[in-house]
Scaffold this motif. Structure first.
Motif, mmCIF file in Angstrom:
data_model
loop_
_atom_site.group_PDB
_atom_site.id
_atom_site.type_symbol
_atom_site.label_atom_id
_atom_site.label_comp_id
_atom_site.label_asym_id
_atom_site.label_seq_id
_atom_site.Cartn_x
_atom_site.Cartn_y
_atom_site.Cartn_z
ATOM 1 N N GLY A 19 0.794 -1.217 0.000
ATOM 2 C CA GLY A 19 0.000 0.000 0.000
ATOM 3 C C GLY A 19 0.830 1.271 0.000
ATOM 4 N N ILE A 20 0.404 2.234 0.820
ATOM 5 C CA ILE A 20 1.080 3.529 0.895
ATOM 6 C C ILE A 20 2.544 3.355 1.301
ATOM 7 C CG2 ILE A 20 1.152 5.745 2.097
ATOM 8 C CD1 ILE A 20 -1.886 5.520 2.434
ATOM 9 N N GLY A 21 2.785 2.524 2.290
ATOM 10 C CA GLY A 21 4.144 2.330 2.777
ATOM 11 C C GLY A 21 5.085 1.816 1.716
ATOM 12 N N ALA A 22 4.618 0.863 0.903
ATOM 13 C CA ALA A 22 5.456 0.319 -0.166
ATOM 14 C C ALA A 22 5.775 1.396 -1.193
ATOM 15 C CB ALA A 22 4.748 -0.862 -0.828
ATOM 16 N N GLY A 23 4.794 2.249 -1.489
ATOM 17 C CA GLY A 23 5.032 3.345 -2.433
ATOM 18 C C GLY A 23 6.060 4.322 -1.913
ATOM 19 N N ILE A 24 5.988 4.625 -0.623
ATOM 20 C CA ILE A 24 6.962 5.541 -0.012
ATOM 21 C C ILE A 24 8.355 4.920 -0.028
ATOM 22 C CG2 ILE A 24 7.641 6.678 2.132
ATOM 23 C CD1 ILE A 24 4.622 6.849 2.802
ATOM 24 N N ALA A 25 8.446 3.655 0.370
ATOM 25 C CA ALA A 25 9.737 2.974 0.414
ATOM 26 C C ALA A 25 10.391 2.928 -0.963
ATOM 27 C CB ALA A 25 9.555 1.561 0.965
ATOM 28 N N GLN A 26 9.594 2.625 -1.975
ATOM 29 C CA GLN A 26 10.136 2.552 -3.324
ATOM 30 C C GLN A 26 10.644 3.915 -3.790
ATOM 31 O OE1 GLN A 26 7.427 1.001 -6.257
ATOM 32 N NE2 GLN A 26 8.938 1.066 -7.899
ATOM 33 N N ALA A 27 9.906 4.971 -3.462
ATOM 34 C CA ALA A 27 10.305 6.315 -3.886
ATOM 35 C C ALA A 27 11.647 6.712 -3.268
ATOM 36 C CB ALA A 27 9.225 7.321 -3.495
ATOM 37 N N PHE A 28 11.841 6.423 -1.995
ATOM 38 C CA PHE A 28 13.114 6.774 -1.355
ATOM 39 C C PHE A 28 14.256 5.914 -1.884
ATOM 40 C CE2 PHE A 28 10.547 9.070 1.755
ATOM 41 C CZ PHE A 28 11.363 10.145 2.048
#
Length: 273
Positions: A19-28
């Motif tokens: 979800g949101i967390g995976a999207g954030i992790a991938q972006a960083f």
């Protein structure tokens, strides 16, 4: 996600496996950071570049201590923490058990505060401090029927952000990102019911019709906000809450009278020269 360089930075994203967390992790990770994610179960698939997974329940203080100790042991530092883990199923307040309410508050308020406390202690020892980000919710800013305990927890979290920004300055910046409904499997199923045939798609379309932007937020929208707030571009932002709601919700009185359709018509009309 161009324009951001987090090379040499160490980032932790709680609930970062989906979800949101995976999207954030991938972006960083794409911005060059060394990224750790934690959750109770490992991700079913890993993007490239893949973050480092550590099994941990953020509600368990001993697990939090072990998590941070491992990151410090492996990297020697921790620059950015995104407190993302959270959520709550639909439950009417009159019917929710004390155990249910306590569990929701613990996951969405107590756990992120306890993790932030320990991460701050590590960051304060670093010459350049660090950044703590909390994923809030518009549920903490308005009525949250069906998720009253969740809304109350998020409201408390947003207040805590302002307090921590004062207490932990100037070395550690503390901010929040508060989205409205984000298009993830967990979030949309809670608002549209089980998917069957076209039922869920119809429900999502109805929800989108109430949003001026004409769509739900995407995990990438939240990730972009986190990249900005964690970057030097937001060096003076602390105690801030960045609200991401696509223009907000159509006021109930407009929806009741049908006048909101005039705005939609104007949005679809060709621009005049």
């Amino acid at each position: 996600m161009t324009g951001f360089d987090f090379s040499g930075k160490v980032v932790l994203v709680t609930g970062g496996t989906k979800g949101i967390g995976a999207g954030i992790a991938q972006a960083f990770a794409e911005a060059g950071a060394t990224v750790y994610v934690c959750g109770r179960t490992p991700p079913t698939s890993a993007p490239r570049p893949a973050p480092r997974f550590i099994a941990a329940d953020v509600r368990d203080i001993d697990a939090i201590d072990a998590l941070l100790a491992r990151i410090e042991r492996e990297t020697g530092r921790l620059d950015i923490v995104i407190n993302n883990a959270g959520g709550a199923p639909f439950a009417l307040a009159a019917e929710a058990s004390p155990r249910f309410t306590e569990a929701v508050i613990r996951l969405n308020l107590l756990a992120p505060l306890q993790l932030a406390q320990r991460a701050n202690a590590l960051m304060q020892r670093q010459c350049d401090g660090g950044v703590l980000l909390f994923i809030g919710s518009v549920s903490g800013l308005r009525a949250s029927p069906g998720t009253a305990a969740y809304g109350a927890a998020k409201a408390g979290l947003l207040n805590a952000v302002r307090s921590l920004a004062v207490e932990w300055a100037p070395k550690v910046r503390v901010c929040a990102v508060s989205p409205s409904l984000v298009e993830t499997e967990a979030a949309t199923s809670g608002h549209t019911g089980p998917a069957n045939n076209d039922t869920q798609a119809t429900s999502l379309a109805s929800i989108e019709a109430t949003i001026p932007a004409g769509r739900l937020a995407q995990p990438a929208d939240i990730a972009s906000a986190c990249l900005f707030l964690a970057s030097p571009h937001a060096a003076y932002a602390s105690g801030s809450n960045l609200i991401l709601e696509g223009g907000g919700e159509v006021p109930a009185f407009l929806a009741a009278t049908g006048l909101h359709q005039a705005f939609a018509a104007n949005a679809d009309a060709p621009a005049r020269e």
